[in-house]
Design a protein around this motif. Sequence first.
Motif, mmCIF file in Angstrom:
data_model
loop_
_atom_site.group_PDB
_atom_site.id
_atom_site.type_symbol
_atom_site.label_atom_id
_atom_site.label_comp_id
_atom_site.label_asym_id
_atom_site.label_seq_id
_atom_site.Cartn_x
_atom_site.Cartn_y
_atom_site.Cartn_z
ATOM 1 N N UNK A 128 0.743 -1.292 0.057
ATOM 2 C CA UNK A 128 -0.309 0.086 -0.066
ATOM 3 C C UNK A 128 0.791 1.319 -0.075
ATOM 4 N N UNK A 129 1.753 1.257 0.745
ATOM 5 C CA UNK A 129 2.767 2.521 0.906
ATOM 6 C C UNK A 129 3.577 2.744 -0.419
ATOM 7 N N UNK A 130 3.860 1.524 -0.999
ATOM 8 C CA UNK A 130 4.615 1.421 -2.305
ATOM 9 C C UNK A 130 3.752 2.256 -3.438
ATOM 10 N N UNK A 131 2.329 1.788 -3.422
ATOM 11 C CA UNK A 131 1.458 2.321 -4.381
ATOM 12 C C UNK A 131 1.005 3.806 -4.100
ATOM 13 N N UNK A 132 1.212 3.939 -3.030
ATOM 14 C CA UNK A 132 0.956 5.531 -2.667
ATOM 15 C C UNK A 132 1.914 6.397 -3.056
ATOM 16 N N UNK A 133 3.020 5.957 -2.960
ATOM 17 C CA UNK A 133 4.296 6.792 -3.334
ATOM 18 C C UNK A 133 4.242 6.840 -4.917
ATOM 19 N N UNK A 134 4.065 5.579 -5.443
ATOM 20 C CA UNK A 134 4.131 5.717 -7.153
ATOM 21 C C UNK A 134 2.946 6.616 -7.460
ATOM 22 N N UNK A 135 1.836 6.506 -6.855
ATOM 23 C CA UNK A 135 0.779 7.433 -7.239
ATOM 24 C C UNK A 135 0.974 8.900 -7.449
ATOM 25 N N UNK A 136 1.555 9.384 -6.123
ATOM 26 C CA UNK A 136 1.890 10.676 -5.866
ATOM 27 C C UNK A 136 3.032 11.190 -6.766
ATOM 28 N N UNK A 137 3.846 10.200 -7.174
ATOM 29 C CA UNK A 137 4.893 10.615 -8.203
ATOM 30 C C UNK A 137 4.442 10.863 -9.298
ATOM 31 N N UNK A 138 3.492 9.831 -9.937
ATOM 32 C CA UNK A 138 2.669 9.984 -11.225
ATOM 33 C C UNK A 138 1.923 11.205 -11.254
ATOM 34 N N UNK A 139 1.319 11.795 -10.200
ATOM 35 C CA UNK A 139 0.160 12.650 -10.192
ATOM 36 C C UNK A 139 0.342 13.901 -9.568
ATOM 37 N N UNK A 140 1.537 13.732 -8.886
ATOM 38 C CA UNK A 140 1.762 15.061 -8.152
ATOM 39 C C UNK A 140 1.009 15.479 -6.809
ATOM 40 N N UNK A 141 0.200 14.325 -6.328
ATOM 41 C CA UNK A 141 -0.676 14.639 -5.434
ATOM 42 C C UNK A 141 -0.760 12.950 -4.472
ATOM 43 N N UNK A 142 -1.454 13.099 -3.663
ATOM 44 C CA UNK A 142 -1.654 11.809 -2.774
ATOM 45 C C UNK A 142 -3.069 11.196 -3.704
ATOM 46 N N UNK A 143 -3.105 9.793 -3.298
ATOM 47 C CA UNK A 143 -4.427 9.182 -3.908
ATOM 48 C C UNK A 143 -5.704 10.091 -3.588
ATOM 49 N N UNK A 144 -6.545 10.427 -4.300
ATOM 50 C CA UNK A 144 -7.852 11.105 -3.833
ATOM 51 C C UNK A 144 -8.356 9.969 -3.056
ATOM 52 N N UNK A 145 -9.101 10.672 -2.190
ATOM 53 C CA UNK A 145 -10.229 10.079 -1.354
ATOM 54 C C UNK A 145 -11.492 10.243 -1.516
ATOM 55 N N UNK A 146 -11.870 10.872 -2.762
ATOM 56 C CA UNK A 146 -13.292 11.335 -2.875
ATOM 57 C C UNK A 146 -13.701 10.366 -3.904
ATOM 58 N N UNK A 147 -15.156 10.297 -4.315
ATOM 59 C CA UNK A 147 -15.767 9.566 -5.279
ATOM 60 C C UNK A 147 -16.924 10.217 -5.836
ATOM 61 N N UNK A 148 -17.155 10.406 -7.043
ATOM 62 C CA UNK A 148 -18.158 10.929 -7.674
ATOM 63 C C UNK A 148 -19.350 10.091 -7.767
ATOM 64 N N UNK A 149 -20.604 10.449 -8.041
ATOM 65 C CA UNK A 149 -21.760 9.627 -8.360
ATOM 66 C C UNK A 149 -21.748 8.166 -7.487
ATOM 67 N N UNK A 150 -21.516 8.168 -6.408
ATOM 68 C CA UNK A 150 -21.775 7.026 -5.457
ATOM 69 C C UNK A 150 -23.151 6.312 -5.511
#
Length: 366
Positions: A128-150
């Motif tokens: 999980x920590x690995x994926x969080x770091x890679x996501x931030x590196x690729x997108x410039x921000x932490x993984x979003x914790x929001x969801x549209x149209x739930x």
Amino acid sequence: MKIVYRYILKELIQPFLFGVFAFTSIFVGSDVLISLAKLMMEYGLPIITTVKLFFLSLPQIVVWTFPMSMLLASLLAFGRLSGDSEITALKAGGVSFMRLVIPVLVVALLISGLTIWLNDTLVPKSTNLYEEIVWKMKHGETKPKTQQNLRIAPVDSATGKLDFVLTASKFDGETQTLNEVTLQNYEDGKLVNIIQAEKAKWLDSKWVFMNGVSYTITKEGRVPQTKFTKMNMKNRLNRDPEQISRRQKEPEEMSLKELGKHIELLEQEGQNVKKLKVTYHQRYSIPFACFIFALVGAPLGLQPNRSGSSIGLGLSIIVIFIYYTMMTVGSALGQSGNLTPWLGAWLQNIIFMIVGIGLLYKTQRF
């Protein structure tokens, strides 16, 4: 016998550690280093972050190598003892081969338990920590914790009919808030109540709907409405923010408890969870391969011309290939519904256990 057991375990430990190092090196060289090199070239990954990702990827790889290493260790240890005629000498002294295998099987079973524990604790956290770091590196921000149209629509397990339907324009995981939320409650498959609110917040372990209207549908078809500023939904909405969020981790990022709960919630919503169930059972079946490989490897190591380490390594690769081919087939059958998920996950272990017991019986006789 204690001296003999210690001697056999000493013969087992060295090739086991060698196997862990060798197989880990293969995985690292063929996968991890290539992935990290791509990240460095495409996203300018800093050296410190690269080193951190490298070590975060190791727990998953190491637990993969435990079953393989146990097979190699069993083949090499008993191959060496057989090649130097030590097995023959022990048999002449009245020690049966079955008694010689017991300490190896016990150690293999302990390593299986260790692997399950690591898969349930260290591996999900590091992944999980690995994926969080890679996501931030690729997108410039932490993984979003929001969801549209739930939208969530679970089925009542007792009646098999719709329990409720929850919809929201947005779910914010940071503030644990649902915006423009609607809750439709059903009884015996019939709509009995509709609650609409500007937002809903998770407060004191319960959902509180704010600034809304509640519509009650009577048997006569009337729809009286009640406006409210706040409404406690403790007994009406039994989903916490973690369960409501559609931003779910990948299965390899979940502990066994989290994965089991995730499967249960998806099953309630009527979704196909066969693939996830196979994955869940594989979290037990693959580590148990340590025991299975020891059961197969010990008698195979006694076969003629198996004493060479190169032959033992080659034989272990062949056995591993056959095992994982069967695992792939069993997994596909379990996911498609041709086998129950647990049987699809355990198929290769069952087959190899039968083969191992047969080899032990054959070896014990001669």
